[in-house]
Design an enzyme around this catalytic site. Structure first.
Site, PDB file in Angstrom:
ATOM      1  CB  ILE A  34      67.454   7.542  -4.017  1.00 43.77           C
ATOM      2  CG1 ILE A  34      68.909   7.104  -4.179  1.00 43.77           C
ATOM      3  CG2 ILE A  34      67.009   8.417  -5.183  1.00 43.77           C
ATOM      4  CD1 ILE A  34      69.129   6.106  -5.296  1.00 43.77           C
ATOM      5  CG  ASN A  39      63.968   8.955 -20.458  1.00 44.43           C
ATOM      6  OD1 ASN A  39      64.656   9.696 -21.162  1.00 44.43           O
ATOM      7  ND2 ASN A  39      63.080   9.430 -19.610  1.00 44.43           N
ATOM      8  N   GLY A  47      58.719   8.912 -11.661  1.00 47.52           N
ATOM      9  CA  GLY A  47      59.432   8.002 -10.759  1.00 47.52           C
ATOM     10  C   GLY A  47      60.641   8.644 -10.117  1.00 47.52           C
ATOM     11  CB  VAL A  48      63.837   7.152  -8.981  1.00 47.79           C
ATOM     12  CG1 VAL A  48      64.479   6.587 -10.214  1.00 47.79           C
ATOM     13  CG2 VAL A  48      64.884   7.547  -7.963  1.00 47.79           C
ATOM     14  CG  ASP A  49      64.488  10.964 -14.686  1.00 50.47           C
ATOM     15  OD1 ASP A  49      65.655  10.685 -14.992  1.00 50.47           O
ATOM     16  OD2 ASP A  49      63.882  11.937 -15.140  1.00 50.47           O
ATOM     17  CB  THR A  76      61.790  -2.518 -10.323  1.00 51.53           C
ATOM     18  OG1 THR A  76      62.044  -1.408  -9.459  1.00 51.53           O
ATOM     19  CG2 THR A  76      63.007  -3.405 -10.413  1.00 51.53           C
ATOM     20  N   GLY A  77      60.136   0.107 -11.978  1.00 50.28           N
ATOM     21  CA  GLY A  77      58.936   0.936 -11.869  1.00 50.28           C
ATOM     22  C   GLY A  77      58.212   0.964 -13.198  1.00 50.28           C
ATOM     23  CE1 TYR A 137      61.140   3.218 -19.483  1.00 45.69           C
ATOM     24  CE2 TYR A 137      63.441   2.605 -19.293  1.00 45.69           C
ATOM     25  CZ  TYR A 137      62.462   3.439 -19.792  1.00 45.69           C
ATOM     26  OH  TYR A 137      62.819   4.493 -20.594  1.00 45.69           O
TER      27      TYR A 137
HETATM   28  P1  ADP Z   1      62.185   2.762 -14.381  1.00 40.53           P
HETATM   29  O1  ADP Z   1      61.614   3.567 -15.518  1.00 40.53           O
HETATM   30  O2  ADP Z   1      63.646   2.439 -14.590  1.00 40.53           O
HETATM   31  O3  ADP Z   1      61.358   1.569 -14.047  1.00 40.53           O
HETATM   32  P2  ADP Z   1      61.135   4.216 -12.061  1.00 40.53           P
HETATM   33  O4  ADP Z   1      61.579   5.532 -11.546  1.00 40.53           O
HETATM   34  O5  ADP Z   1      59.747   4.125 -12.592  1.00 40.53           O
HETATM   35  O6  ADP Z   1      62.223   3.781 -13.138  1.00 40.53           O
HETATM   36  O7  ADP Z   1      61.262   3.120 -10.933  1.00 40.53           O
HETATM   37  C1  ADP Z   1      62.483   2.588 -10.461  1.00 40.53           C
HETATM   38  C2  ADP Z   1      62.359   2.286  -8.995  1.00 40.53           C
HETATM   39  O8  ADP Z   1      62.569   3.467  -8.245  1.00 40.53           O
HETATM   40  C3  ADP Z   1      60.991   1.751  -8.567  1.00 40.53           C
HETATM   41  O9  ADP Z   1      61.198   0.649  -7.707  1.00 40.53           O
HETATM   42  C4  ADP Z   1      60.375   2.932  -7.816  1.00 40.53           C
HETATM   43  O10 ADP Z   1      59.502   2.495  -6.794  1.00 40.53           O
HETATM   44  C5  ADP Z   1      61.602   3.561  -7.214  1.00 40.53           C
HETATM   45  N1  ADP Z   1      61.516   4.983  -6.805  1.00 40.53           N
HETATM   46  C6  ADP Z   1      60.649   5.943  -7.189  1.00 40.53           C
HETATM   47  N2  ADP Z   1      60.938   7.114  -6.565  1.00 40.53           N
HETATM   48  C7  ADP Z   1      62.022   6.883  -5.780  1.00 40.53           C
HETATM   49  C8  ADP Z   1      62.797   7.662  -4.873  1.00 40.53           C
HETATM   50  N3  ADP Z   1      62.521   8.966  -4.643  1.00 40.53           N
HETATM   51  N4  ADP Z   1      63.835   7.059  -4.223  1.00 40.53           N
HETATM   52  C9  ADP Z   1      64.131   5.758  -4.435  1.00 40.53           C
HETATM   53  N5  ADP Z   1      63.454   4.976  -5.276  1.00 40.53           N
HETATM   54  C10 ADP Z   1      62.403   5.518  -5.933  1.00 40.53           C
END
Ligand code: ADP
Length: 179
Positions: A18, A31, A39-41, A129-130, A132
């Site tokens: 993303i 969070n 993860g994405v954060d 979906t990651g 959490y």
């Molecule tokens: P949460 O804590 O809300 O579950 P996560 O970051 O663990 O957040 O996961 C949310 C989603 O983002 C998951 O489906 C994960 O595979 C996805 N994800 C992780 N990194 C990226 C990225 N760089 N770009 C897009 N999606 C991502």
């Protein structure tokens, strides 16, 4: 793939990172402590640079964190966007603790913020979906439902929503839902 609504607005699904896709607003899966995480954060803070966390520090000082189901706005540092919307998704327990409403609220809050800030293009990860643990298919139904309804309504400024899926299996899931 993309789905075009009768009013010309678009819902697009893509696989990838993303942080690499240029839009007006990137949604983060944050969070409630706004403390940064994996993860994405983690990817957003790494790619966007330290200014995003500095802005979150100020928000934290002013209002504490951010409640689940809501979101706060920062600028996007060096990401190819104007804003990052830090949405706080629910941690999934058993589906009987309001998780679905809180997840829908994340998407709704971000779309409202988008309208307020005149955002035309916005990207979302699959919130919750990651780490959490939200079941992917249920989460996809909620995300696709809220976003489709908003685009179809023609309200607000958003003309394109991009749902960015990190892996091929999530992409396939959305593809089936949108067909
Ligand atoms: P949460 O804590 O809300 O579950 P996560 O970051 O663990 O957040 O996961 C949310 C989603 O983002 C998951 O489906 C994960 O595979 C996805 N994800 C992780 N990194 C990226 C990225 N760089 N770009 C897009 N999606 C991502």
């Amino acid at each position: 793939m993309e789905r075009v609504f009768p009013n010309g607005r678009k819902l697009r699904i893509l696989t990838g990172d993303i942080t690499k896709i240029a839009v007006d607003a990137i949604v983060n899966a944050a969070n409630s402590a706004l403390a940064g995480g994996g993860g994405v954060d983690g990817a957003i803070h790494r790619a966007g640079g330290p200014s995003i966390m500095r802005e979150l520090d100020r928000i934290r000082e002013a209002q504490g964190g951010c409640p689940t189901g809501s979101a706060v706005v920062t600028s996007a540092g060096v990401l190819p966007a104007k804003y990052v919307f830090h949405a706080v998704g629910p941690r999934y327990r058993d589906g009987k603790h309001g998780e679905a409403d809180m997840l829908a609220s994340c998407y709704e809050t971000c779309l409202k913020l988008a309208a307020k800030l005149d955002v035309e293009t916005i990207s979302f990860p699959a919130i919750s979906t990651g780490i959490y643990g939200y079941p992917a298919e249920e989460a996809a139904r909620i995300a696709a439902g809220v976003v489709s309804k908003h685009l179809d309504s023609g309200e607000g400024s958003v003309r394109e929503v991009i749902l960015v899926l990190f892996d091929q299996s999530s992409y396939k899931l959305y593809e089936r839902l949108l067909e």
